[in-house]
Design an enzyme around this catalytic site. Structure first.
Site, PDB file in Angstrom:
ATOM      1  N   ASP A 158       0.823  -1.207   0.000  1.00 26.71           N
ATOM      2  CA  ASP A 158       0.000   0.000   0.000  1.00 26.71           C
ATOM      3  C   ASP A 158       0.857   1.257   0.000  1.00 26.71           C
ATOM      4  O   ASP A 158       0.639   2.180  -0.787  1.00 26.71           O
ATOM      5  CB  ASP A 158      -0.957  -0.007   1.191  1.00 26.71           C
ATOM      6  CG  ASP A 158      -0.276  -0.371   2.510  1.00 26.71           C
ATOM      7  OD1 ASP A 158       0.886  -0.826   2.507  1.00 26.71           O
ATOM      8  OD2 ASP A 158      -0.916  -0.201   3.576  1.00 26.71           O
ATOM      9  N   TYR A 159       1.842   1.296   0.869  1.00 29.75           N
ATOM     10  CA  TYR A 159       2.718   2.461   0.992  1.00 29.75           C
ATOM     11  C   TYR A 159       3.477   2.725  -0.308  1.00 29.75           C
ATOM     12  O   TYR A 159       3.496   3.853  -0.821  1.00 29.75           O
ATOM     13  CB  TYR A 159       3.695   2.239   2.146  1.00 29.75           C
ATOM     14  CG  TYR A 159       4.799   3.258   2.256  1.00 29.75           C
ATOM     15  CD1 TYR A 159       4.566   4.500   2.842  1.00 29.75           C
ATOM     16  CD2 TYR A 159       6.076   2.977   1.782  1.00 29.75           C
ATOM     17  CE1 TYR A 159       5.590   5.435   2.937  1.00 29.75           C
ATOM     18  CE2 TYR A 159       7.102   3.904   1.880  1.00 29.75           C
ATOM     19  CZ  TYR A 159       6.846   5.137   2.458  1.00 29.75           C
ATOM     20  OH  TYR A 159       7.851   6.058   2.551  1.00 29.75           O
TER      21      TYR A 159
END
Length: 253
Positions: A158-159
């Protein structure tokens, strides 16, 4: 415009890397807008440390109206618009590879949270700062990225996806805003020793990274922050749409 003549917004500046960025700009004589979301006490303490040239203001960067109101308040306070925006704010995230969400379990909400913080947040600050930058005929936008694009040693899905999208936005904004005298660049680091986000990282990981860099050390927040000064300085007036990796030479791409 010299750094000492600028009003600089650093988002997420109450702690960690954001605080180091604020200190770096203040050291060079800039007036600094210390943005925070929840870290009020830390942000106000930092502004007090930096002196009369600093102001701590709360705004969730995901809230376009709150960001616009923050910049308006800062302009009234300092008598000048923001000249440099440093998009550093990070939604709650811990760099703990052992606890990361893996491919078979990660939820889209994890991605959405990071995209809102990195991409929506950057878009909101840029749009709020644009009128003042255009009035001045000068603007510097510095987005904080990651070397995980090139070296995904830990797949923080996600990051990293959100930061990759921010890099794309960096380059498209550079093309769009160049005629206004506004440059847009990204400064990407690796694991930093140590911020709130990296506090959960095992010491063995720091040791591994240090051993694999030419400098044989892990970059500190202060060292990383110093590199941001280049993009805001007159020496970078012809540099835009770039991604500078500051990680002690771990990634060489």
């Amino acid at each position: 415009m010299k750094i000492s003549e600028q009003l600089v917004l650093v988002t997420g500046a109450g702690r960690g890397l954001g605080a180091a960025l604020a200190r770096a700009f203040a050291r060079e004589g800039a007036r600094v807008l210390v943005n925070y979301h929840r870290s009020r006490d830390a942000a106000e303490a930092l502004a007090g440390e930096l002196g009369q040239g600093a102001l701590a203001l709360q705004a969730d960067v995901r809230d376009r109206g709150a960001v616009a109101a923050m910049l308006e308040q800062a302009q009234r306070h300092f008598g000048a618009p923001v000249a440099t925006v440093v998009n550093n704010a990070l939604m709650d995230f811990s760099f703990n590879g052992d606890a990361r969400a893996k491919a078979d379990s990660i939820d889209w909400q994890d991605f959405s949270r990071q995209f809102e913080g990195s991409v929506q947040g950057a878009l909101n600050t840029v749009q709020a700062a644009l009128p003042g930058m255009r009035t001045q005929g000068f603007g510097r936008i510095i987005n904080i990225g990651t070397n995980l694009f090139q070296n995904p040693v830990v797949p923080y899905h996600d990051y990293t996806a959100a930061k990759a999208a921010l890099l794309s936005l960096t380059r498209t904004l550079a093309g769009d805003l160049g005629p206004d005298g506004i440059t847009v660049n990204m400064l990407s680091g690796g694991l930093l020793r140590t911020t709130d986000a990296s506090a959960a990282t095992p010491e063995a990981v720091f040791d591994y990274i240090a051993a694999n860099t030419p400098l044989r050390q892990v970059t500190t927040p202060a060292e990383f922050a110093d590199a941001a000064l280049f993009f805001a300085s007159p020496w970078a007036r012809s540099v835009t749409g770039q991604n500078l990796v500051v990680d002690g030479g771990l990634v060489r791409d």
